[in-house]
Design an enzyme around this catalytic site. Structure first.
Site, short mmCIF file in Angstrom:
data_model
loop_
_atom_site.label_atom_id
_atom_site.label_comp_id
_atom_site.label_asym_id
_atom_site.label_seq_id
_atom_site.Cartn_x
_atom_site.Cartn_y
_atom_site.Cartn_z
N HIS A 1 53.99 32.02 -21.69
CA HIS A 1 55.00 31.85 -22.74
C HIS A 1 56.43 32.00 -22.25
O HIS A 1 57.38 31.88 -23.03
CB HIS A 1 54.76 32.82 -23.90
CG HIS A 1 55.02 34.26 -23.56
ND1 HIS A 1 54.14 35.01 -22.82
CD2 HIS A 1 56.06 35.08 -23.84
CE1 HIS A 1 54.61 36.24 -22.68
NE2 HIS A 1 55.79 36.31 -23.28
N1 UDP Z 1 48.22 40.46 -25.92
C1 UDP Z 1 47.36 40.46 -27.02
N2 UDP Z 1 46.88 39.26 -27.47
C2 UDP Z 1 47.15 38.08 -26.87
C3 UDP Z 1 48.01 38.09 -25.73
C4 UDP Z 1 48.54 39.30 -25.30
O1 UDP Z 1 47.06 41.53 -27.58
O2 UDP Z 1 46.67 37.03 -27.33
C5 UDP Z 1 48.80 41.76 -25.48
C6 UDP Z 1 48.59 42.10 -24.02
O3 UDP Z 1 47.39 42.81 -23.82
C7 UDP Z 1 49.80 42.97 -23.72
C8 UDP Z 1 50.88 42.37 -24.60
O4 UDP Z 1 50.20 41.64 -25.62
O5 UDP Z 1 49.54 44.30 -24.14
C9 UDP Z 1 51.79 41.48 -23.78
O6 UDP Z 1 52.62 40.80 -24.60
P1 UDP Z 1 53.49 39.57 -24.10
O7 UDP Z 1 52.79 38.89 -22.97
O8 UDP Z 1 53.81 38.78 -25.31
O9 UDP Z 1 54.84 40.24 -23.63
P2 UDP Z 1 55.44 40.64 -22.22
O10 UDP Z 1 54.55 41.72 -21.66
O11 UDP Z 1 55.50 39.42 -21.37
O12 UDP Z 1 56.80 41.17 -22.54
#
Ligand code: UDP
Length: 388
Positions: free
Chosen positions: A217
């Site tokens: 994303h």
């Molecule tokens: N996650 C979730 N469902 C999904 C995809 C991700 O629960 O379909 C969780 C994942 O385990 C992690 C968090 O969302 O704890 C990560 O979020 P994201 O990738 O949106 O944010 P980033 O870490 O890149 O800031």
């Protein structure tokens, strides 16, 4: 800094999916000291739909936010500005002693600036992470938030180093561990009961059938059609040998539609009742416990997420990060992560190497032990007691 008071009022801010996972153990810990600490949860509404927000409050048993600013999606400037305007009203009304922000989203930036301008001290959880890539919107949010925070809670030694290099004095830096891993360890058992493998027909006689798990994303990967197509080329090749499960972020789903890329995916939600041996199977974003269960049982994970690089390291699942850099290098030096970039050849080679029995082994970084939230709250309570 923190007022020397019998009972301090702390506003905890959440806005987007990764924030919910980080705030859950902090709210839990703060609840333990009702006579010394009033914890108020404010949701900016940056992520607002059920799949990206409500589901996480349920799975992680986070109390309902006292206030929801209902900001919604917008351009960076519009979204940040709207949060600042609404959050300023909350601060004027509530007069908290401290504002605690987590992570690196626009809500983190907007609420920390607003608080600092009203001379309300800011605590930043997950401070000091740097990709050194200022084309990443999150990097700007991280640098600015850290520069105006009074309590900088870090997850690893390299974050401490980054902050020192930027001139942050040692007495503001607290190496406490990783709250996202607090959540993972607390929910690991419950996640085992998830029925997502059966729902996706990935379980045969309670043995998980091999699959790879994908999330994607970052704007740099999905906002540019050519980059997105190039990554897809690699994923399609890998998916000839192992099915790829892809719970897609809403922004990614939107880009798949706008670039006309839906033919590259098998739409599990609408057309298919079975995950076949090959193909990239598109799903809606999953709730935390289901996603954790899928991650723990995956042959490997492909991602551009920040948090997932850390979670796979703790789960011991190989992770290929589809980016040119990472702000979480400890997952590479100590964990299971390999930063593979976005060129198809490298992604395919590393994916195939895992399928041939490779895949990085790693160890859990120091203080990623489920106690980070306790350390944070202990430090804040002590600071309030001593008026510093
Ligand atoms: N996650 C979730 N469902 C999904 C995809 C991700 O629960 O379909 C969780 C994942 O385990 C992690 C968090 O969302 O704890 C990560 O979020 P994201 O990738 O949106 O944010 P980033 O870490 O890149 O800031």
């Amino acid at each position: 800094m923190l007022a020397n008071k019998q009972r301090v009022k702390i506003i905890n801010v959440v806005g987007a999916r990764p924030n919910f996972i980080k705030i859950a153990p902090i709210m839990d810990e703060m609840k333990k000291y009702p006579e010394h600490l009033e914890a108020i949860l404010v949701h900016t509404g940056q992520h607002y739909d059920d799949a990206m927000s409500k589901a996480f409050f349920e799975d992680l048993e986070i109390p309902r936010p006292a206030m929801d600013l209902n900001i919604g999606s917008d351009s960076h400037a519009q979204q940040t500005a709207k949060i600042m305007i609404e959050f300023e009203k909350v601060l004027v009304e509530e007069k908290p002693d401290l504002v605690l922000v987590v992570g690196d989203v626009n809500s983190t930036l907007a609420c920390s600036i607003t608080s600092a301008k009203l001379l309300i001290p800011v605590a930043h959880v997950e401070a000091g992470l740097r990709s050194f890539d200022r084309t990443m919107p999150e990097e700007i949010n991280r640098v600015v938030t850290d520069s105006i925070s009074s309590y900088l809670f870090t997850t690893c030694e390299d974050a401490n180093e980054n902050l020192r290099r930027e001139g942050i004095p040692d007495e503001k830096i607290f190496f406490v561990g990783n709250v996202m891993i607090d959540s993972l360890l607390r929910h690991r058992e419950k996640a085992r009961k998830s029925e997502i493998l059966e729902k996706l027909n990935l379980s045969i006689n309670s043995q998980a059938k091999p699959y790879a798990l994908l999330t994607l994303h970052r704007p740099s990967n999905v906002d540019d059609g050519e980059t997105f197509k190039s990554i897809l080329e690699a994923l399609e090749r890998i998916s000839q040998d192992i099915p790829i499960i892809f719970p897609a972020h809403p922004r990614t789903q939107k880009q798949i539609d706008s670039f006309g890329l839906s033919d590259h995916f098998k739409d599990f939600t609408n057309n298919e009742s079975q995950i076949t041996n090959h193909g990239i199977h598109l799903l809606a974003p999953l709730p935390y416990l289901d996603f954790l269960h899928l991650m723990a049982n995956a042959k490997f994970v492909l991602t551009d997420s920040g948090g997932i690089q850390e979670e796979t390291t703790v789960l011991g699942v190989p992770c290929l990060t589809l980016r040119e850099n990472t702000e979480r290098p400890v997952t590479v030096t100590e964990g299971t992560n390999i930063v593979v970039g976005t060129e198809p050849k490298r992604i395919i080679n590393e994916g195939m190497s895992i399928l041939r029995g490779g895949g990085k082994k790693g160890k859990t970084p120091r203080l990623w032990d489920g106690q980070a939230a306790r350390r944070i709250v202990d430090i804040l309570m002590k600071a309030a007691k001593e008026g510093r």
